[in-house]
Design a protein around this motif. Structure first.
Motif, PDB file in Angstrom:
ATOM      1  N   GLU A 139      26.524  36.645  30.965  1.00 25.01           N
ATOM      2  CA  GLU A 139      27.776  36.955  30.278  1.00 25.01           C
ATOM      3  C   GLU A 139      28.985  36.604  31.141  1.00 25.01           C
ATOM      4  O   GLU A 139      29.969  36.021  30.657  1.00 25.01           O
ATOM      5  CB  GLU A 139      27.810  38.440  29.906  1.00 25.01           C
ATOM      6  CG  GLU A 139      29.079  38.866  29.187  1.00 25.01           C
ATOM      7  CD  GLU A 139      29.124  40.352  28.892  1.00 25.01           C
ATOM      8  OE1 GLU A 139      30.142  40.822  28.362  1.00 25.01           O
ATOM      9  OE2 GLU A 139      28.125  41.054  29.200  1.00 25.01           O
ATOM     10  N   GLN A 159      24.974  50.263  33.953  1.00 20.59           N
ATOM     11  CA  GLN A 159      25.303  49.224  32.978  1.00 20.59           C
ATOM     12  C   GLN A 159      26.793  49.230  32.648  1.00 20.59           C
ATOM     13  O   GLN A 159      27.420  48.168  32.530  1.00 20.59           O
ATOM     14  CB  GLN A 159      24.477  49.420  31.704  1.00 20.59           C
ATOM     15  CG  GLN A 159      23.005  49.103  31.862  1.00 20.59           C
ATOM     16  CD  GLN A 159      22.226  49.413  30.609  1.00 20.59           C
ATOM     17  OE1 GLN A 159      22.131  50.575  30.189  1.00 20.59           O
ATOM     18  NE2 GLN A 159      21.669  48.392  29.990  1.00 20.59           N
ATOM     19  N   ASP A 160      27.372  50.431  32.498  1.00 23.06           N
ATOM     20  CA  ASP A 160      28.792  50.499  32.161  1.00 23.06           C
ATOM     21  C   ASP A 160      29.689  50.043  33.312  1.00 23.06           C
ATOM     22  O   ASP A 160      30.776  49.521  33.080  1.00 23.06           O
ATOM     23  CB  ASP A 160      29.168  51.920  31.724  1.00 23.06           C
ATOM     24  CG  ASP A 160      29.256  52.039  30.214  1.00 23.06           C
ATOM     25  OD1 ASP A 160      29.020  51.025  29.520  1.00 23.06           O
ATOM     26  OD2 ASP A 160      29.573  53.133  29.718  1.00 23.06           O
ATOM     27  N   TRP A 194      18.573  43.430  32.688  1.00 20.64           N
ATOM     28  CA  TRP A 194      19.991  43.730  32.476  1.00 20.64           C
ATOM     29  C   TRP A 194      20.873  42.971  33.468  1.00 20.64           C
ATOM     30  O   TRP A 194      21.879  42.372  33.079  1.00 20.64           O
ATOM     31  CB  TRP A 194      20.257  45.230  32.596  1.00 20.64           C
ATOM     32  CG  TRP A 194      21.710  45.524  32.853  1.00 20.64           C
ATOM     33  CD1 TRP A 194      22.267  45.943  34.012  1.00 20.64           C
ATOM     34  CD2 TRP A 194      22.795  45.353  31.937  1.00 20.64           C
ATOM     35  NE1 TRP A 194      23.634  46.058  33.891  1.00 20.64           N
ATOM     36  CE2 TRP A 194      23.982  45.694  32.628  1.00 20.64           C
ATOM     37  CE3 TRP A 194      22.886  44.937  30.613  1.00 20.64           C
ATOM     38  CZ2 TRP A 194      25.243  45.654  32.019  1.00 20.64           C
ATOM     39  CZ3 TRP A 194      24.141  44.890  30.000  1.00 20.64           C
ATOM     40  CH2 TRP A 194      25.300  45.248  30.701  1.00 20.64           C
ATOM     41  N   GLY A 219      28.910  47.562  35.172  1.00 21.04           N
ATOM     42  CA  GLY A 219      28.888  46.125  34.948  1.00 21.04           C
ATOM     43  C   GLY A 219      29.747  45.701  33.769  1.00 21.04           C
ATOM     44  O   GLY A 219      30.473  44.707  33.842  1.00 21.04           O
ATOM     45  N   ARG A 220      29.678  46.456  32.665  1.00 22.73           N
ATOM     46  CA  ARG A 220      30.467  46.115  31.482  1.00 22.73           C
ATOM     47  C   ARG A 220      31.967  46.223  31.735  1.00 22.73           C
ATOM     48  O   ARG A 220      32.772  45.541  31.092  1.00 22.73           O
ATOM     49  CB  ARG A 220      30.093  47.034  30.321  1.00 22.73           C
ATOM     50  CG  ARG A 220      28.688  46.829  29.782  1.00 22.73           C
ATOM     51  CD  ARG A 220      28.471  47.656  28.519  1.00 22.73           C
ATOM     52  NE  ARG A 220      27.086  47.575  28.071  1.00 22.73           N
ATOM     53  CZ  ARG A 220      26.182  48.526  28.272  1.00 22.73           C
ATOM     54  NH1 ARG A 220      26.529  49.642  28.908  1.00 22.73           N
ATOM     55  NH2 ARG A 220      24.942  48.378  27.830  1.00 22.73           N
ATOM     56  N   ALA A 221      32.361  47.097  32.648  1.00 23.63           N
ATOM     57  CA  ALA A 221      33.792  47.285  32.932  1.00 23.63           C
ATOM     58  C   ALA A 221      34.396  46.093  33.642  1.00 23.63           C
ATOM     59  O   ALA A 221      35.620  45.897  33.602  1.00 23.63           O
ATOM     60  CB  ALA A 221      33.981  48.537  33.782  1.00 23.63           C
ATOM     61  N   SER A 254      21.159  39.426  32.377  1.00 21.32           N
ATOM     62  CA  SER A 254      21.994  39.246  31.182  1.00 21.32           C
ATOM     63  C   SER A 254      23.476  39.412  31.517  1.00 21.32           C
ATOM     64  O   SER A 254      24.331  38.713  30.953  1.00 21.32           O
ATOM     65  CB  SER A 254      21.582  40.228  30.083  1.00 21.32           C
ATOM     66  OG  SER A 254      21.880  41.571  30.426  1.00 21.32           O
ATOM     67  N   LEU A 255      23.783  40.325  32.431  1.00 21.35           N
ATOM     68  CA  LEU A 255      25.171  40.486  32.857  1.00 21.35           C
ATOM     69  C   LEU A 255      25.656  39.238  33.583  1.00 21.35           C
ATOM     70  O   LEU A 255      26.790  38.786  33.374  1.00 21.35           O
ATOM     71  CB  LEU A 255      25.297  41.713  33.760  1.00 21.35           C
ATOM     72  CG  LEU A 255      26.698  42.037  34.286  1.00 21.35           C
ATOM     73  CD1 LEU A 255      27.672  42.294  33.141  1.00 21.35           C
ATOM     74  CD2 LEU A 255      26.650  43.234  35.238  1.00 21.35           C
ATOM     75  N   HIS A 291      35.608  53.684  31.818  1.00 23.76           N
ATOM     76  CA  HIS A 291      34.164  53.488  31.723  1.00 23.76           C
ATOM     77  C   HIS A 291      33.389  54.591  32.443  1.00 23.76           C
ATOM     78  O   HIS A 291      32.275  54.931  32.028  1.00 23.76           O
ATOM     79  CB  HIS A 291      33.776  52.112  32.285  1.00 23.76           C
ATOM     80  CG  HIS A 291      34.012  50.988  31.331  1.00 23.76           C
ATOM     81  ND1 HIS A 291      35.276  50.537  31.022  1.00 23.76           N
ATOM     82  CD2 HIS A 291      33.149  50.233  30.601  1.00 23.76           C
ATOM     83  CE1 HIS A 291      35.172  49.538  30.148  1.00 23.76           C
ATOM     84  NE2 HIS A 291      33.907  49.345  29.877  1.00 23.76           N
TER      85      HIS A 291
END
Length: 289
Positions: A19, A217-218, A12, A220-222, A15-16, A165
């Motif tokens: 991105e 993970q969230d 993960w 990171g997504r934020a 992959s972050l 998030h």
């Protein structure tokens, strides 16, 4: 035990990284400028072990002298081995069980710091990580905004995205981790924070690995929606030599914090990870009055 979880976490973080690197290079392409659009340079890193055995490593990704970014690093690592005596004592003091009897560890994470060309665009930091020992595991990380010229709407946007998030996981997470960031990113010898905060957490182990991993993970997504909204608002804003002076002095403040207080910097250097990767967070230029 936990081999599958370790592999998922490390995958993960990688992959972050991919991105974010893609998004930052696309931002360079969108921004008009005389300089060529910036691109990341990649270098494998290795952790030094006392006996010369494999101790893991990572990927150091740095862009210098771009149209939008003056210097930005996005590093990932996956390291393992035995903690030294000082690190064992520090973790024992934090309540990590059994670490002095069995000092084996594994850690993986992503670390990002961006220093911008335009003084109106804030510097930013983000990291998330998983740490494992034979008797414990936990997640940590967060992100924080570091403007040299503050705009209330930028701060509000950054915090609103982080709050949203966090909210889907636990309504207490945002206020709790915001307060932790305010305390953690404070510079005692200057009597002030290094920026306008964000969220910070460590030692997160609720007993539910899946839930804690999902939250991490969230976090990171934020990052991209929180930060890119601010960059797009400020990247074309005119700036002066006086603005640049303010930026360079503020960067000195950032460097002081990272060298004196930052827990990740201390851990990376103490455990033998590549020094250039650990010190990637330092700005390319800074100034002290």
């Amino acid at each position: 035990m936990f081999e599958a979880e370790k592999a998922r976490a490390a995958t993960w973080f990688r992959s972050l990284r991919d991105e974010i690197v893609t998004a930052f290079e696309a931002l360079e392409d969108r921004h008009y400028g005389d300089a060529p659009a910036g691109r990341f340079e990649l270098r494998e890193t290795r952790r030094a072990s006392d006996d010369g055995s494999d101790a893991g490593g990572g990927l150091m990704s740095v862009m210098r002298g771009g149209r939008v970014f003056e210097k930005v690093g996005v590093n990932v690592s996956e390291v393992h081995g035995h903690l030294g005596e000082a690190a064992q004592k520090a973790m024992a003091a934090r309540g990590v069980p059994g670490i002095e009897q069995d000092p084996r560890f594994w850690a993986s994470g992503i670390s990002l710091v961006a220093h911008m060309q335009n003084p109106h665009v804030p510097a930013v930091h983000m990291n998330t990580r998983m740490f494992w020992t034979p008797n414990a595991w936990w997640f940590g990380g967060g992100s924080d905004l570091n403007p040299c010229i503050e705009y209330a709407e930028d701060t509000a946007h950054f915090h609103d995205v982080l709050r949203d998030h966090c909210a889907s996981h636990d309504p207490d997470y945002y206020p709790r981790f915001k307060a932790w960031a305010d305390e953690y990113f404070f510079i005692p010898h200057r009597g002030r924070a290094r920026g306008v905060g964000g969220i910070f957490y460590d030692d997160l182990n609720t007993g539910d690995w899946e839930a804690d991993f999902a939250f991490t993970q969230d976090v990171g997504r934020a990052f991209l929606p929180a930060f890119l909204g601010v960059v797009e608002r400020r990247r074309d804003q005119p700036w002066t030599d006086a603005d640049r002076e303010v930026q360079l002095i503020h960067r000195g403040l950032y460097a002081e914090y990272n060298l004196v207080y930052d827990r990740g910097t201390k851990f990376g250097l103490a455990t033998g990870h590549d020094a250039n990767a650990v010190l990637m967070s330092l700005p390319p230029l800074a100034k002290w009055v």
